[in-house]
Each structure stands twice: as C-alpha cells, then as structure tokens.
Design a protein around this motif. Structure first.
Motif, PDB file in Angstrom:
ATOM      1  N   ILE A 104     -12.240 -35.859  33.067  1.00 48.45           N
ATOM      2  CA  ILE A 104     -12.216 -37.432  32.194  1.00 48.45           C
ATOM      3  C   ILE A 104     -11.363 -37.228  31.056  1.00 48.45           C
ATOM      4  O   ILE A 104     -12.002 -35.989  30.285  1.00 48.45           O
ATOM      5  N   ASP A 105     -10.583 -37.356  30.760  1.00 50.32           N
ATOM      6  CA  ASP A 105      -9.237 -37.245  29.935  1.00 50.32           C
ATOM      7  C   ASP A 105      -9.566 -38.082  28.600  1.00 50.32           C
ATOM      8  O   ASP A 105     -11.301 -38.243  28.731  1.00 50.32           O
ATOM      9  N   SER A 106      -9.604 -37.702  27.201  1.00 49.00           N
ATOM     10  CA  SER A 106      -9.557 -38.900  25.675  1.00 49.00           C
ATOM     11  C   SER A 106      -8.754 -39.303  25.772  1.00 49.00           C
ATOM     12  O   SER A 106      -8.194 -40.111  26.040  1.00 49.00           O
ATOM     13  N   GLU A 107     -10.024 -40.347  24.900  1.00 49.90           N
ATOM     14  CA  GLU A 107      -8.889 -41.210  24.208  1.00 49.90           C
ATOM     15  C   GLU A 107      -8.088 -41.310  23.276  1.00 49.90           C
ATOM     16  O   GLU A 107      -9.037 -40.038  22.377  1.00 49.90           O
ATOM     17  N   PRO A 108      -7.517 -41.868  22.679  1.00 54.42           N
ATOM     18  CA  PRO A 108      -6.475 -41.154  21.185  1.00 54.42           C
ATOM     19  C   PRO A 108      -7.185 -41.649  20.155  1.00 54.42           C
ATOM     20  O   PRO A 108      -7.034 -40.671  19.123  1.00 54.42           O
ATOM     21  N   HIS A 109      -8.429 -42.528  20.149  1.00 59.13           N
ATOM     22  CA  HIS A 109      -8.561 -42.623  18.532  1.00 59.13           C
ATOM     23  C   HIS A 109     -10.250 -41.083  18.697  1.00 59.13           C
ATOM     24  O   HIS A 109      -9.588 -40.219  17.285  1.00 59.13           O
ATOM     25  N   SER A 110     -10.748 -41.355  19.095  1.00 57.29           N
ATOM     26  CA  SER A 110     -11.891 -40.329  19.012  1.00 57.29           C
ATOM     27  C   SER A 110     -11.951 -39.069  19.613  1.00 57.29           C
ATOM     28  O   SER A 110     -12.347 -37.625  18.779  1.00 57.29           O
ATOM     29  N   GLN A 284      -9.128 -37.083  14.242  1.00 55.07           N
ATOM     30  CA  GLN A 284      -9.863 -38.125  15.042  1.00 55.07           C
ATOM     31  C   GLN A 284     -10.169 -39.536  14.022  1.00 55.07           C
ATOM     32  O   GLN A 284     -10.808 -39.180  12.734  1.00 55.07           O
ATOM     33  N   ALA A 285      -9.937 -40.877  14.582  1.00 55.58           N
ATOM     34  CA  ALA A 285     -10.947 -41.626  13.835  1.00 55.58           C
ATOM     35  C   ALA A 285     -11.527 -42.591  14.230  1.00 55.58           C
ATOM     36  O   ALA A 285     -11.866 -42.746  15.652  1.00 55.58           O
ATOM     37  N   GLN A 286     -12.280 -42.772  14.176  1.00 54.19           N
ATOM     38  CA  GLN A 286     -12.772 -44.697  14.639  1.00 54.19           C
ATOM     39  C   GLN A 286     -12.425 -45.718  15.234  1.00 54.19           C
ATOM     40  O   GLN A 286     -11.062 -45.396  14.115  1.00 54.19           O
ATOM     41  N   THR A 287     -12.252 -45.922  16.815  1.00 57.93           N
ATOM     42  CA  THR A 287     -11.949 -47.143  16.601  1.00 57.93           C
ATOM     43  C   THR A 287     -11.798 -48.341  15.692  1.00 57.93           C
ATOM     44  O   THR A 287     -13.146 -48.285  14.225  1.00 57.93           O
ATOM     45  N   PHE A 301      -6.631 -30.580  13.540  1.00 62.13           N
ATOM     46  CA  PHE A 301      -5.751 -31.798  13.543  1.00 62.13           C
ATOM     47  C   PHE A 301      -4.768 -31.764  14.452  1.00 62.13           C
ATOM     48  O   PHE A 301      -4.717 -30.800  14.839  1.00 62.13           O
ATOM     49  N   ASP A 302      -4.250 -32.999  14.358  1.00 58.69           N
ATOM     50  CA  ASP A 302      -3.021 -33.294  15.508  1.00 58.69           C
ATOM     51  C   ASP A 302      -1.676 -32.863  14.712  1.00 58.69           C
ATOM     52  O   ASP A 302      -1.052 -33.936  13.933  1.00 58.69           O
ATOM     53  N   LEU A 303      -1.665 -31.760  15.072  1.00 57.78           N
ATOM     54  CA  LEU A 303       0.137 -31.580  14.179  1.00 57.78           C
ATOM     55  C   LEU A 303       1.554 -32.373  15.185  1.00 57.78           C
ATOM     56  O   LEU A 303       2.986 -32.082  14.342  1.00 57.78           O
ATOM     57  N   ASN A 346      -2.707 -37.752  29.843  1.00 60.49           N
ATOM     58  CA  ASN A 346      -2.107 -35.889  29.093  1.00 60.49           C
ATOM     59  C   ASN A 346      -3.086 -36.304  27.558  1.00 60.49           C
ATOM     60  O   ASN A 346      -2.218 -35.436  26.618  1.00 60.49           O
ATOM     61  N   VAL A 347      -3.638 -36.922  27.445  1.00 57.27           N
ATOM     62  CA  VAL A 347      -4.109 -37.078  25.240  1.00 57.27           C
ATOM     63  C   VAL A 347      -4.764 -35.657  25.399  1.00 57.27           C
ATOM     64  O   VAL A 347      -4.179 -34.635  24.328  1.00 57.27           O
ATOM     65  N   ALA A 348      -5.674 -34.617  26.898  1.00 51.51           N
ATOM     66  CA  ALA A 348      -6.249 -33.602  25.648  1.00 51.51           C
ATOM     67  C   ALA A 348      -5.438 -33.028  25.682  1.00 51.51           C
ATOM     68  O   ALA A 348      -5.221 -32.068  25.007  1.00 51.51           O
ATOM     69  N   GLU A 349      -4.930 -32.942  27.408  1.00 55.99           N
ATOM     70  CA  GLU A 349      -3.504 -31.505  27.394  1.00 55.99           C
ATOM     71  C   GLU A 349      -2.338 -32.299  25.819  1.00 55.99           C
ATOM     72  O   GLU A 349      -1.948 -31.125  25.710  1.00 55.99           O
ATOM     73  N   ARG A 350      -2.219 -32.643  25.019  1.00 50.97           N
ATOM     74  CA  ARG A 350      -1.472 -32.770  24.322  1.00 50.97           C
ATOM     75  C   ARG A 350      -2.626 -32.097  22.897  1.00 50.97           C
ATOM     76  O   ARG A 350      -1.054 -31.580  22.374  1.00 50.97           O
ATOM     77  N   LEU A 351      -3.220 -32.794  23.123  1.00 49.72           N
ATOM     78  CA  LEU A 351      -4.157 -32.215  21.779  1.00 49.72           C
ATOM     79  C   LEU A 351      -3.685 -30.997  21.747  1.00 49.72           C
ATOM     80  O   LEU A 351      -4.183 -30.041  20.543  1.00 49.72           O
ATOM     81  N   PHE A 352      -4.448 -29.914  22.914  1.00 48.81           N
ATOM     82  CA  PHE A 352      -4.518 -28.481  23.644  1.00 48.81           C
ATOM     83  C   PHE A 352      -3.335 -28.146  23.179  1.00 48.81           C
ATOM     84  O   PHE A 352      -3.269 -27.543  22.023  1.00 48.81           O
ATOM     85  N   GLU A 353      -1.928 -28.365  23.041  1.00 48.85           N
ATOM     86  CA  GLU A 353      -0.669 -28.332  22.685  1.00 48.85           C
ATOM     87  C   GLU A 353      -0.065 -27.930  21.475  1.00 48.85           C
ATOM     88  O   GLU A 353       0.492 -27.594  21.279  1.00 48.85           O
ATOM     89  N   ASN A 354      -0.579 -29.445  20.650  1.00 46.88           N
ATOM     90  CA  ASN A 354      -0.108 -29.849  18.907  1.00 46.88           C
ATOM     91  C   ASN A 354      -1.187 -29.613  18.513  1.00 46.88           C
ATOM     92  O   ASN A 354      -0.951 -29.633  17.233  1.00 46.88           O
ATOM     93  N   GLY A 355      -2.688 -29.237  18.559  1.00 48.95           N
ATOM     94  CA  GLY A 355      -3.536 -29.097  17.822  1.00 48.95           C
ATOM     95  C   GLY A 355      -3.835 -28.126  17.253  1.00 48.95           C
ATOM     96  O   GLY A 355      -3.136 -26.552  17.663  1.00 48.95           O
ATOM     97  N   LEU A 356      -4.437 -27.516  15.470  1.00 47.36           N
ATOM     98  CA  LEU A 356      -5.337 -26.708  15.080  1.00 47.36           C
ATOM     99  C   LEU A 356      -6.163 -27.054  14.110  1.00 47.36           C
ATOM    100  O   LEU A 356      -6.093 -28.402  14.064  1.00 47.36           O
TER     101      LEU A 356
END
Ligand SMILES: *Cc1c(COP(=O)(O)O)cnc(C)c1O
Length: 384
Positions: A104-110, A284-287, A301-303, A346-356
């Motif tokens: 299951i994918d992730s939501e963009p806040h947490s 990552q932040a709380q909703t 971090f998401d760059l 594609n939330v998780a996929e984008r985080l993987f591509e852009n994160g550090l």
C-alpha cells in the motif's frame, strides 16, 4: 579531504551509563542464556515505558513481526496489507508465513500508510473471493523514521472491516500519537533494537500487546514451542527467537536513556530544518488535528521541490567521510516482491527518488554538525 577525518555515521550506537553494570550482573550470576533476570527486567521496563500490558523480548524486530502474524493465524495463501515504503523486515516477516504481502502506498504528510489506498485494497480483495480466495489477516502500518502513521483513520478501517493491526514500530520506539506510544495503538506492536536503531541491544526486538494470551504464546513459540513436560515434547513448530539475558542487560541500560536520546535526535533534526528553511526541502509532518511526536530516528528529507540533487549531495558528503542514505526503496519496486499486488499512486516512489537521510545520531557533536553543514553548503555551491 584529509585522510585523518573520522567518519560521521548515519546512526551509530550510543551507550548510556549502566549497560555494563547489567551485563556484568549477567556474568556474575552466570545467566548467559536466553532467559534470566535481565530479560524479565527488560520486559517489565518496556511495558512500563510504553504503558502496555505485556511484552516479550525477542531476538529481532523481524522475529517479533513474524510471531505477531503467526499469533493472528496467518496461513499460506492469506493476505497481509503492508506499507510499501518500509525496510524489508516488514515484508519478509509476511513472506515467512506463506501469506502474500499486499503493498500500500503512503500519504504525503507522514509518508506512512495511506488510509484511502488501504480501504481500496480491502474492498478489492473482499469483493472478488474467486480471484482472491485468501483471508486478510492483518494491516501492517509502519511508523517510518519515527513518525507515527495516521492511526485514527487506520484503526477506524481496522474496526470497520474487522482486520487486526500489527504496528511495525521498529523505528519509532518512544514516539507518540495523541499521547499514546507507537506500538501500543494496534492489536500487536513490534520494536527493534538493532544496532542502528534509536536504542540498541546490538541485535534484538520485542513484541507487545495488551492481550496476555498472545504474548504468552509469543514466548512459547520463541522457545521452540516446548510443551510443559519433563522431556522435550512438541505439538507445534517453534522458533529460536528469544533475546539473550546478556543483551537484555544492554537494553535495560539503553531504556534508561531513551528519552534523552529522543531529545538529542530531535535537536539534530531541528538543526537541519533550520538550515534548510529557505531551500524548498520537505519533511514528515503530522496532519492537521493529529498530535504526534516523532522520535526523529533519522533526519529524512524530500528534496523534490528543491534544486538540490540527492545523488550529488550524497556523493559529495561521502567524499568528506559523511554517511548519507537514500530513503527506503518501496517494497513494490523490489525485484523479490515484483509479483505482489500494489494499491495507491506514486507517493512512496517519488520519496524514494527525491529523498535523502542525513547523519542523525544522538552522539553527533557540534563539531560534527559543523562539518556536515560545511559539506552540504559546499556541495550546493558546486552544483549551482
Ligand atoms: C529495523 C526494522 C525492522 C526489523 O528489525 P530487526 O531488528 O532488524 O529485525 C523492521 N521494520 C522496520 C521498519 C525496520 O526499520
């Protein structure tokens, strides 16, 4: 780069004051076994810290997840709904039971389990019992990098469909959701004390629950499922999953400094967010109406909205002997799980591509942080 520079690690062990005392006690009393006073003490202290009824100290977080799924009667052909954006330990534990992970994918806040995609998966599987004959045995959210998942929504879905929740709290010991410790919100929760986690026993884990029968069952299964008889008698398949009394001693000392470690990691994270304020980086932040407290195990971090290249920065920092790491590669993109179902975008996929992830240890010094800051600034100037 000067060759004398010491390596700055992503997350290294950080001992407190009394670990050796507990270990010495184990030696002095010859409790060099997978049971003993340190194991009992560690379990009691874990229960108290997390405000949960029962805890079983185990050999790893993966073992804890595996036993949780066995306790929920997970059988070959069943399904377990699992956050895709996680470390492989979550998914491997599902595979051990013969069940199929459904990612299951992730939501963009947490960055954690997306409740909408979760419900879509449940409805899809339940609406076509010919195509999907197995039972959905559990929902497995992960509190990634220490940030609590959207538990209210996940628990509401769990209740609506009658599917238990196994929390993978391997990275989130001490983090809270609306004041409640992660790992204790669902039906069962798993912690890890692996070497790089917020506290460590070098290797270890725990399973917690308010259901005493389940934790008793976990202890039974973790000691090769030995029936009560003077000889070795077995009516079930067991596992060798108990934590050593020596290592539990390390855990007792570590637990005493856990809150201090959380404050230290939070300060590291805040230092980064202050540097990054004007650069478009996200984290990552709380909703809105959730009161959560991340233990900020890793400063992630998401760059994606910045002009920075994660690869460029990672390589530049590596040259300066500073360890960085990409975010977890989602499980639905892993070759070994290529055949598994996936729900979401594609939330998780984008985080993987852009994160550090940047160095996050509670033992980082002011000097270390200065070196990291200079290296990041230098790498940005090179790339612009
Ligand atoms: C570390 C980790 C595990 C596994 O824990 P081990 O103690 O290493 O077996 C499981 N899930 C997540 C999210 C983890 O980070």
């Amino acid at each position: 780069m000067s060759p004398t520079k010491e390596k700055i690690w992503l997350s290294s062990p950080h001992m407190g004051h009394r670990e050796l005392e507990y270990v010495k006690e184990a030696f002095a009393t010859n409790w060099i076994a997978p049971l003993g006073p340190n194991v009992n003490g560690f379990e009691a202290e874990l229960q108290e810290y997390n405000n949960i009824g029962h805890a079983a100290a185990l050999s790893s977080g993966t073992a804890a997840l595996h036993l949780a799924l066995i306790i929920l009667d997970t059988q070959p052909g069943d399904y377990v709904l699992c956050q895709s954006f996680t470390f492989c330990g979550s998914a491997n534990a599902i595979h051990y039971t013969g069940a199929q992970p459904v990612f299951i994918d992730s939501e963009p806040h947490s960055w954690n389990l997306d409740p909408n995609a979760l419900e879509e998966a449940i409805q899809t599987i339940r609406n076509d019992s010919e195509k999907f004959p197995g039972t959905i045995r559990a929902i497995m959210p992960v509190h990634l990098y220490g940030m609590p998942a959207a538990m209210d929504d996940i628990l509401a879905i769990s209740k609506k469909y009658g599917i238990p929740v196994v929390e993978d709290a391997a990275e989130s010991l001490g983090a809270t959701y609306k004041g409640i410790k992660t790992g204790t919100l669902g039906d069962l929760g798993a912690y890890s004390f692996n070497g790089n986690k917020i506290i460590t026993t070098s290797g270890g884990g725990a399973l917690v629950s308010n259901n005493s029968n389940w934790i008793e069952k976990a202890r039974f299964l973790a000691t090769q499922a030995r029936d009560p008889a003077p000889h070795y008698q077995h009516t079930e398949i067991g596992y060798n999953y108990r934590l050593s009394n020596v290592l539990a001693g390390i855990g007792r000392g570590q637990l005493e400094v856990l809150d201090e470690r959380i404050q230290q990691r939070k300060r590291v994270f805040e230092t980064y967010t202050n540097w990054f304020l004007n650069w478009g980086l996200e984290w990552q932040a709380q909703t809105e109406n959730e009161k959560t407290m991340s233990n900020r195990w890793l400063s992630a971090f998401d760059l994606g909205r910045s002009t920075w290249s994660p690869d460029h920065i990672r390589h530049a920092l590596e040259k300066e002997q500073i360890e960085c790491r990409p975010l977890w590669k989602p499980m639905h993109l892993q070759p070994v799980f290529a055949d598994c179902m996936y729900f979401g975008g594609n939330v998780a996929e984008r985080l993987f591509e852009n994160g550090l992830c940047f160095p996050s240890g509670s033992n980082l010094t002011g000097e270390d942080m200065g070196r990291i800051e200079r290296a990041i600034k230098q790498s940005i100037n090179e790339s612009s």
